[in-house]
Design a protein around this motif. Structure first.
Motif, PDB file in Angstrom:
ATOM      1  N   UNK A 129      -0.056   1.100   9.034  1.00 41.09           N
ATOM      2  CA  UNK A 129      -1.516   0.972   9.081  1.00 41.09           C
ATOM      3  C   UNK A 129      -2.159   2.347   8.936  1.00 41.09           C
ATOM      4  N   UNK A 130      -1.528   3.381   9.471  1.00 36.48           N
ATOM      5  CA  UNK A 130      -2.154   4.696   9.534  1.00 36.48           C
ATOM      6  C   UNK A 130      -1.383   5.793   8.819  1.00 36.48           C
ATOM      7  N   UNK A 131      -0.081   5.612   8.560  1.00 33.80           N
ATOM      8  CA  UNK A 131       0.727   6.695   8.010  1.00 33.80           C
ATOM      9  C   UNK A 131       1.297   6.314   6.638  1.00 33.80           C
ATOM     10  N   UNK A 132       1.055   7.189   5.669  1.00 31.95           N
ATOM     11  CA  UNK A 132       1.472   6.912   4.293  1.00 31.95           C
ATOM     12  C   UNK A 132       2.992   6.842   4.160  1.00 31.95           C
ATOM     13  N   UNK A 133       3.728   7.718   4.852  1.00 27.33           N
ATOM     14  CA  UNK A 133       5.181   7.709   4.758  1.00 27.33           C
ATOM     15  C   UNK A 133       5.752   6.374   5.243  1.00 27.33           C
ATOM     16  N   UNK A 134       5.144   5.799   6.264  1.00 28.29           N
ATOM     17  CA  UNK A 134       5.618   4.510   6.784  1.00 28.29           C
ATOM     18  C   UNK A 134       5.312   3.391   5.791  1.00 28.29           C
ATOM     19  N   UNK A 135       4.154   3.482   5.113  1.00 31.32           N
ATOM     20  CA  UNK A 135       3.796   2.490   4.099  1.00 31.32           C
ATOM     21  C   UNK A 135       4.811   2.510   2.956  1.00 31.32           C
ATOM     22  N   UNK A 136       5.211   3.717   2.522  1.00 35.42           N
ATOM     23  CA  UNK A 136       6.211   3.837   1.447  1.00 35.42           C
ATOM     24  C   UNK A 136       7.570   3.302   1.904  1.00 35.42           C
ATOM     25  N   UNK A 137       7.975   3.648   3.121  1.00 41.48           N
ATOM     26  CA  UNK A 137       9.259   3.177   3.648  1.00 41.48           C
ATOM     27  C   UNK A 137       9.266   1.661   3.815  1.00 41.48           C
ATOM     28  N   UNK A 155      11.303  -4.287  -0.767  1.00 37.75           N
ATOM     29  CA  UNK A 155      11.934  -4.453  -2.087  1.00 37.75           C
ATOM     30  C   UNK A 155      13.424  -4.710  -1.954  1.00 37.75           C
ATOM     31  N   UNK A 156      14.106  -3.912  -1.126  1.00 39.38           N
ATOM     32  CA  UNK A 156      15.551  -4.053  -1.019  1.00 39.38           C
ATOM     33  C   UNK A 156      15.963  -5.334  -0.300  1.00 39.38           C
ATOM     34  N   UNK A 157      15.230  -5.723   0.722  1.00 39.91           N
ATOM     35  CA  UNK A 157      15.529  -6.992   1.402  1.00 39.91           C
ATOM     36  C   UNK A 157      15.302  -8.159   0.440  1.00 39.91           C
ATOM     37  N   UNK A 158      14.215  -8.095  -0.335  1.00 41.55           N
ATOM     38  CA  UNK A 158      13.933  -9.157  -1.307  1.00 41.55           C
ATOM     39  C   UNK A 158      15.029  -9.220  -2.371  1.00 41.55           C
ATOM     40  N   UNK A 159      15.454  -8.061  -2.894  1.00 45.19           N
ATOM     41  CA  UNK A 159      16.523  -8.035  -3.902  1.00 45.19           C
ATOM     42  C   UNK A 159      17.844  -8.557  -3.325  1.00 45.19           C
ATOM     43  N   UNK A 160      18.157  -8.168  -2.093  1.00 45.44           N
ATOM     44  CA  UNK A 160      19.385  -8.635  -1.450  1.00 45.44           C
ATOM     45  C   UNK A 160      19.347 -10.151  -1.259  1.00 45.44           C
ATOM     46  N   UNK A 161      18.226 -10.653  -0.782  1.00 45.23           N
ATOM     47  CA  UNK A 161      18.092 -12.092  -0.559  1.00 45.23           C
ATOM     48  C   UNK A 161      18.224 -12.859  -1.870  1.00 45.23           C
ATOM     49  N   UNK A 162      17.571 -12.355  -2.917  1.00 43.20           N
ATOM     50  CA  UNK A 162      17.664 -13.014  -4.223  1.00 43.20           C
ATOM     51  C   UNK A 162      19.105 -12.989  -4.735  1.00 43.20           C
TER      52      UNK A 162
END
Length: 179
Positions: free
Chosen positions: A110-118, A124-131
């Motif tokens: 909500x407040x930190x850009x690095x956390x938004x990127x992480x 992305x990786x969880x979605x790719x793994x699930x797919x």
């Protein structure tokens, strides 16, 4: 049939849902919301803002003040740290440890850009793994699930053995030998 009320807004007569109109009646005030009627009461229709929009507006209002901006950063940092800490403590146990860590990361985002990127990287990786896993055959999914269960069981066993001094394997072997 719909009829205009004394303010020029359209009011349904209550016979059917199809007879309701959302447009102002002829001669009504332009730009005024239509009114739905039912059993004699008129309710003004207006678009309801979603909860995300309300939260976004509230955060913008808080950030508009320098003291609010600093206070919000501190609050988000502390709340995210608490949630991440609880999640990390729960990772060795069966349950939603990683999910709680990701929730703490979402709070930080909500407040930190690095956390938004992480968080985006993680999604992305969880979605790719699930797919990838769901595209595999049932036996392959069974093997992957079994490996996951063995991993979780090993982590629980090691956590209990080295943090609490409880060796479940030794107790199980002792129990089997005596019975």
């Amino acid at each position: 049939m719909d009829q205009p009320d004394r303010d020029g807004r359209t009011v349904a007569d209550g016979r059917s849902g199809a007879s309701r109109s959302r447009r102002p009646a002829r001669g009504g005030a332009p730009g005024r919301p239509a009114v739905r009627g039912g059993s004699g009461t008129a309710l003004a229709e207006r678009p309801r803002a979603g909860w995300r929009q309300r939260v976004r507006t509230t955060l913008e209002l808080i950030r508009s003040n320098p003291t609010g901006r600093v206070t919000l950063k501190i609050f988000i940092a502390v709340a995210g740290a608490l949630v991440v800490t609880v999640g990390i403590a729960l990772i060795p146990l069966p349950g939603p440890g990683w999910l709680i860590v990701i929730a703490g990361l979402a709070i930080w985002a909500v407040e930190f850009h690095w956390a938004r990127r992480l968080l985006g990287f993680t999604r992305r990786h969880v979605h790719n793994w699930t797919r990838w896993v769901t595209s595999r055959s049932l036996p392959v999914r069974f093997v992957l699930g079994s490996i996951g269960l063995v991993f979780v069981a090993t982590v629980v066993w090691l956590s209990l053995k080295y943090s609490l001094g409880i060796d479940l394997v030794a107790r199980l072997l002792h129990y089997l030998a005596t019975h």
